[in-house]
Design a protein around this motif. Structure first.
Motif, PDB file in Angstrom:
ATOM      1  N   LEU A  15      -4.992  -4.266   1.904  1.00 54.38           N
ATOM      2  CA  LEU A  15      -3.766  -4.970   2.292  1.00 54.38           C
ATOM      3  C   LEU A  15      -2.876  -4.095   3.171  1.00 54.38           C
ATOM      4  O   LEU A  15      -2.223  -4.591   4.089  1.00 54.38           O
ATOM      5  N   ALA A  16      -2.855  -2.802   2.918  1.00 54.53           N
ATOM      6  CA  ALA A  16      -2.094  -1.897   3.777  1.00 54.53           C
ATOM      7  C   ALA A  16      -2.698  -1.883   5.176  1.00 54.53           C
ATOM      8  O   ALA A  16      -1.975  -1.931   6.178  1.00 54.53           O
ATOM      9  N   PHE A  17      -4.020  -1.857   5.253  1.00 58.07           N
ATOM     10  CA  PHE A  17      -4.704  -1.876   6.547  1.00 58.07           C
ATOM     11  C   PHE A  17      -4.445  -3.193   7.279  1.00 58.07           C
ATOM     12  O   PHE A  17      -4.322  -3.209   8.504  1.00 58.07           O
ATOM     13  N   LEU A 143      -0.550   1.261  -7.928  1.00 58.64           N
ATOM     14  CA  LEU A 143      -1.403   0.558  -6.968  1.00 58.64           C
ATOM     15  C   LEU A 143      -1.231  -0.954  -7.083  1.00 58.64           C
ATOM     16  O   LEU A 143      -1.283  -1.669  -6.076  1.00 58.64           O
ATOM     17  N   SER A 144      -1.011  -1.441  -8.291  1.00 53.73           N
ATOM     18  CA  SER A 144      -0.760  -2.872  -8.489  1.00 53.73           C
ATOM     19  C   SER A 144       0.524  -3.291  -7.787  1.00 53.73           C
ATOM     20  O   SER A 144       0.568  -4.329  -7.113  1.00 53.73           O
ATOM     21  N   LEU A 145       1.568  -2.490  -7.937  1.00 52.16           N
ATOM     22  CA  LEU A 145       2.837  -2.787  -7.263  1.00 52.16           C
ATOM     23  C   LEU A 145       2.690  -2.730  -5.746  1.00 52.16           C
ATOM     24  O   LEU A 145       3.221  -3.591  -5.031  1.00 52.16           O
ATOM     25  N   TYR A 149       3.329  -5.707  -2.943  1.00 53.27           N
ATOM     26  CA  TYR A 149       4.168  -5.488  -1.765  1.00 53.27           C
ATOM     27  C   TYR A 149       3.386  -5.768  -0.473  1.00 53.27           C
ATOM     28  O   TYR A 149       3.827  -6.540   0.376  1.00 53.27           O
ATOM     29  N   PHE A 150       2.238  -5.105  -0.325  1.00 59.36           N
ATOM     30  CA  PHE A 150       1.445  -5.291   0.891  1.00 59.36           C
ATOM     31  C   PHE A 150       0.903  -6.714   0.983  1.00 59.36           C
ATOM     32  O   PHE A 150       0.751  -7.254   2.079  1.00 59.36           O
ATOM     33  N   GLY A 151       0.591  -7.314  -0.159  1.00 59.89           N
ATOM     34  CA  GLY A 151       0.112  -8.692  -0.161  1.00 59.89           C
ATOM     35  C   GLY A 151       1.160  -9.661   0.331  1.00 59.89           C
ATOM     36  O   GLY A 151       0.883 -10.566   1.106  1.00 59.89           O
TER      37      GLY A 151
END
Length: 159
Positions: A15-17, A143-145, A149-151
């Motif tokens: 999601l960051a990518f 990582l879930s948070l 956020y990225f999602g």
């Protein structure tokens, strides 16, 4: 790290990518999850090792755990194979990102990885944790948070 932490790591990294590319975030995430599990094919008790026990035993017998399948050589080989056989760049990118996230997370464990295989050098971060421990639970939560956020950012244009 455990399979669940690797999965969430693959999701967060994918999601960051997606934030910096035009790749389809759904495909990136699906492929990122698969990529985040692939390196542990060398361990029979892993999520992927239990799905493919014969392949897992074979790879472990030849290379051992956290060596070849946790190396830059394996990442480059997978990249070349995926590029040769898949036409969807989102899938290739997602798998490679998921694998990279796996490597990073395993470098945070006491055992580290053989990132420079075939060299027998173990690579790990200066501060490490125990697989399945309380610190890993904090990493999982973080990582879930990040995934949420990225999602939100990746899918904001879809809703």
């Amino acid at each position: 790290m455990t399979g669940n932490t690797h999965i969430v790591g693959g999701i967060a990294a994918s999601l960051a990518f997606a934030q910096i590319t035009n790749y389809n975030p759904v495909i990136l995430v699906g492929a990122g999850i698969i990529g985040a599990l692939i390196p542990d094919i060398c361990h029979g008790g892993s999520t992927i090792g239990r799905k493919f026990p014969i392949v897992s035993r074979l790879v472990n017998g030849i290379f051992g755990h956290r060596s070849f399948t946790h190396s830059l050589v394996f990442l480059l080989l997978m990249g070349a194979l995926l590029h040769s056989f898949l036409t969807n760049e989102s899938i290739t990118a997602g798998i490679l990102i998921g694998m990279s996230s796996h490597f990073i997370l395993d470098m945070a464990t006491k055992n580290g990885i053989k990132l420079l295989f075939p060299l027998k050098v173990t690579v790990r971060f200066p501060l490490t944790t125990r697989t399945g421990g309380a610190v890993e639970n904090l990493v999982f939560a973080a990582l879930s948070l990040l995934s949420v956020y990225f999602g939100y950012e990746a899918f904001a244009g879809y809703f």
